[in-house]
Design an enzyme around this catalytic site. Structure first.
Site, short mmCIF file in Angstrom:
data_model
loop_
_atom_site.label_atom_id
_atom_site.label_comp_id
_atom_site.label_asym_id
_atom_site.label_seq_id
_atom_site.Cartn_x
_atom_site.Cartn_y
_atom_site.Cartn_z
N HIS A 34 0.83 -1.22 0.00
CA HIS A 34 0.00 0.00 0.00
C HIS A 34 0.86 1.26 0.00
CE1 HIS A 34 0.38 0.75 4.42
NE2 HIS A 34 0.33 -0.56 4.54
N ASP A 55 -0.03 4.40 1.13
CA ASP A 55 -0.19 5.35 2.23
C ASP A 55 0.59 4.92 3.47
OD1 ASP A 55 -2.07 3.19 2.38
OD2 ASP A 55 -3.12 4.24 3.97
N ASP A 108 6.20 0.89 6.98
CA ASP A 108 4.86 0.35 6.76
C ASP A 108 4.11 1.35 5.89
OD1 ASP A 108 2.31 -0.73 6.91
OD2 ASP A 108 2.00 -0.14 9.01
N GLU A 168 -4.96 2.13 2.94
CA GLU A 168 -4.97 0.87 3.71
C GLU A 168 -5.10 1.13 5.20
OE1 GLU A 168 -3.10 -2.42 6.09
OE2 GLU A 168 -2.53 -0.30 5.92
N GLU A 169 -4.46 2.20 5.67
CA GLU A 169 -4.38 2.45 7.10
C GLU A 169 -5.69 2.97 7.71
OE1 GLU A 169 -2.02 1.35 8.65
OE2 GLU A 169 -0.12 1.54 7.59
N ASP A 187 3.50 -6.70 3.09
CA ASP A 187 3.13 -5.87 4.23
C ASP A 187 3.24 -6.62 5.56
OD1 ASP A 187 2.31 -3.57 5.53
OD2 ASP A 187 0.17 -3.94 5.22
N HIS A 245 3.16 2.84 13.22
CA HIS A 245 2.11 3.80 13.55
C HIS A 245 2.50 4.72 14.70
CE1 HIS A 245 -1.18 0.89 11.77
NE2 HIS A 245 -0.11 1.03 10.99
#
Length: 494
Positions: A83, A85, A122, A152-153, A176, A465
């Site tokens: 992904h 983002d 990520d 995705e997030e 991922d 994150h």
């Protein structure tokens, strides 16, 4: 093109060099979820420069088609996926901001991190790996379809909007994963539910005492990946303390709140109650008796758990006595924690549910749960249980199915190839497992008109994150060797 750094780089001596150059270029591009246009244009310019066909669907996902190398044209198309983002978190004092394309890379021994922000490994690792592999003429492969999804997030939005007709391959490698030495072959699907119970309020008698019960100090954690660690759920702990206290000291509930995220185990919760005049000390003692038992139950997993009573303020009429009992019963009945273990992998949760949020909305109490399972057939029973709770509380249930689970297939052909390549490259067997969380594979598999044989791999990434996010540099090289070997072997097998 911006894939080659023009200034001294902390990555200049790392291998594979082509991968790290692409990764560094991505750190200079803003790519927050739902605002991926700059990175989309970056990939588009790269594809045009290399002569690769690029298609974009209505969901803004990209598919870059890379022709086979010499002698591999007859191989079936292979899908590589990641992904675009990233989560853009920063320390308040940091001058850097990923949302504006400002990530300052820091080498810390064998780890790469960022100064005061998320790193974007990520899933920048996936995008950089796909771009590096596609343009490296020394590598052999069949036709490649590079699927780069968006958003995705924020709930796998890009994958959910994917036009599956853009893909012709029947084998997909997701890039991922965040664990070195691990082949991931399954993940959980998820369903959100909201129990809404409307209950009457009425005025109190003069002289009542308002008190506030506060739960805190729990470790919390990811409600999928860490649901099996036995940690306390602050919403459930609050409900239990109040319900037990109510048995000896009647009170009326004014508000009940807890949790901040649907996919996190709640760490904090609080409730305001109205207690008859002169019974405040009795209520405090009753809550402390209940709290002692609750703290003991979580002494090993949450030694800092606290449940305290403090002065409160009643600006709203409390719920009636009957309504208070009904609401506390509902909180007690909502299940939370593991419900079934995987038959394929020791110690892995197959099905769980977590009461993530409680909110008071006027006369209504809302209880928001997130339920997960890699076995789709198990989910109706979970939903039925939550529906029964709503019915018993004279409330309603809203259900939102997010995506199906990716059920492990230990006889998978791509898994067999990956095991063989891993052992050839590293001289030891890999760990094969599934995750009790969502991966885009679960959604993508439902978007095509044929079965997809899927696998997820990646380097070691820790604390994603958060501004502490870091990626292990040596495992990136291992990940690269596994990926290139797997792509080569899969085109040979054809």
């Amino acid at each position: 093109m911006s894939d080659v750094a023009t200034e001294a780089s902390v990555l200049s001596d790392l291998e594979p060099g082509r991968f790290w150059r692409h990764f560094e270029a991505l750190t200079k591009i803003a790519r927050p979820s739902r605002h991926e246009e700059p990175v989309i244009e970056h990939v588009r310019a790269w594809a045009n420069e290399k002569g690769f066909e690029l298609e974009q669907d209505a969901g803004r996902n990209l598919v870059v088609r890379v022709p086979a190398t010499q002698g591999r044209a007859s191989a079936p198309a292979l899908i590589l996926q990641g992904h675009l983002d990233m989560v853009c978190e920063r320390d308040p004092s940091s001058p850097n901001d990923p949302a504006e394309g400002r990530i300052a890379l820091v080498r810390d021994g064998e780890w790469l991190t960022a100064e005061g922000t998320t790193l974007g490994a990520d899933d920048g690792v996936a995008i950089a790996a796909m771009m590096a592999l596609a343009e490296d003429e020394s590598l052999s492969h069949g036709p490649l379809e590079l699927l780069m999804t968006v958003a995705e997030e924020v709930g796998l939005e890009g994958a959910n909007a994917l036009d599956g007709s853009l893909l012709s391959g029947s084998t997909l490698i997701n890039l991922d994963s965040e664990e070195d030495g691990v082949l991931t072959v399954g993940c959980a699907g998820s369903t959100d539910t909201w129990i809404r119970i409307d209950a009457p309020r009425e005025a109190t008698a003069p002289g009542v005492e308002a008190l506030r019960v506060v739960v805190g100090g729990g470790q919390g954690g990811h409600s999928g990946m860490e649901i099996d660690l036995g940690r306390s759920n602050a919403v459930k702990a609050l409900g239990r303390a109040l319900r037990e206290a109510h048995g000896s000291v009647p009170f009326r509930l004014v508000s009940f709140e807890g949790g901040k995220s649907r996919n996190a185990i709640p760490r904090d919760a609080s409730a305001t109650v109205s207690v008859e005049s002169g019974r405040g000390a009795d209520f405090r003692a009753a809550v402390e008796t209940a709290a002692a038992t609750i703290r003991d139950a979580f002494a090993k997993t949450d030694p800092s758990l606290s449940i305290i009573v403090e002065a409160g303020d009643v600006s709203t009429e409390p719920w009636t006595e009957d309504a208070t009992q009904r609401l506390l019963d509902a909180v007690a009945l909502v299940p939370t924690g593991p419900l079934a273990m995987s038959p394929d992998f020791d110690g892995l949760v197959e099905t769980s549910t977590s009461l993530g949020e409680a909110q008071t909305e006027g006369d209504r109490l809302v209880l928001h749960s997130l339920s997960r399972s890699s076995n789709d057939s198990a989910m109706p029973e979970v939903t039925a249980t939550l529906d029964a709770v709503a019915r018993l509380g004279s409330g309603t249930l809203e259900t939102k199915h997010n995506y199906n689970g990716w059920r492990p297939d230990l006889d998978s052909a791509v898994l067999a190839v990956a095991r063989r390549v891993y052992e050839q490259r590293f001289g030891e067997p890999p760990v094969v497992t599934a995750v009790h969380a969502g991966l885009e594979t679960s959604v993508i598999g439902s978007k095509v008109d044929r079965p997809l044989d899927m696998l997820a791999i990646g380097p070691q990434i820790e604390f994603p994150h958060s501004p502490d996010e870091r990626v292990s540099i040596p495992t990136v090289e291992r990940f690269w060797k596994l990926l290139t070997g797997l792509v080569d072997e899969l085109s040979r097998a054809a």
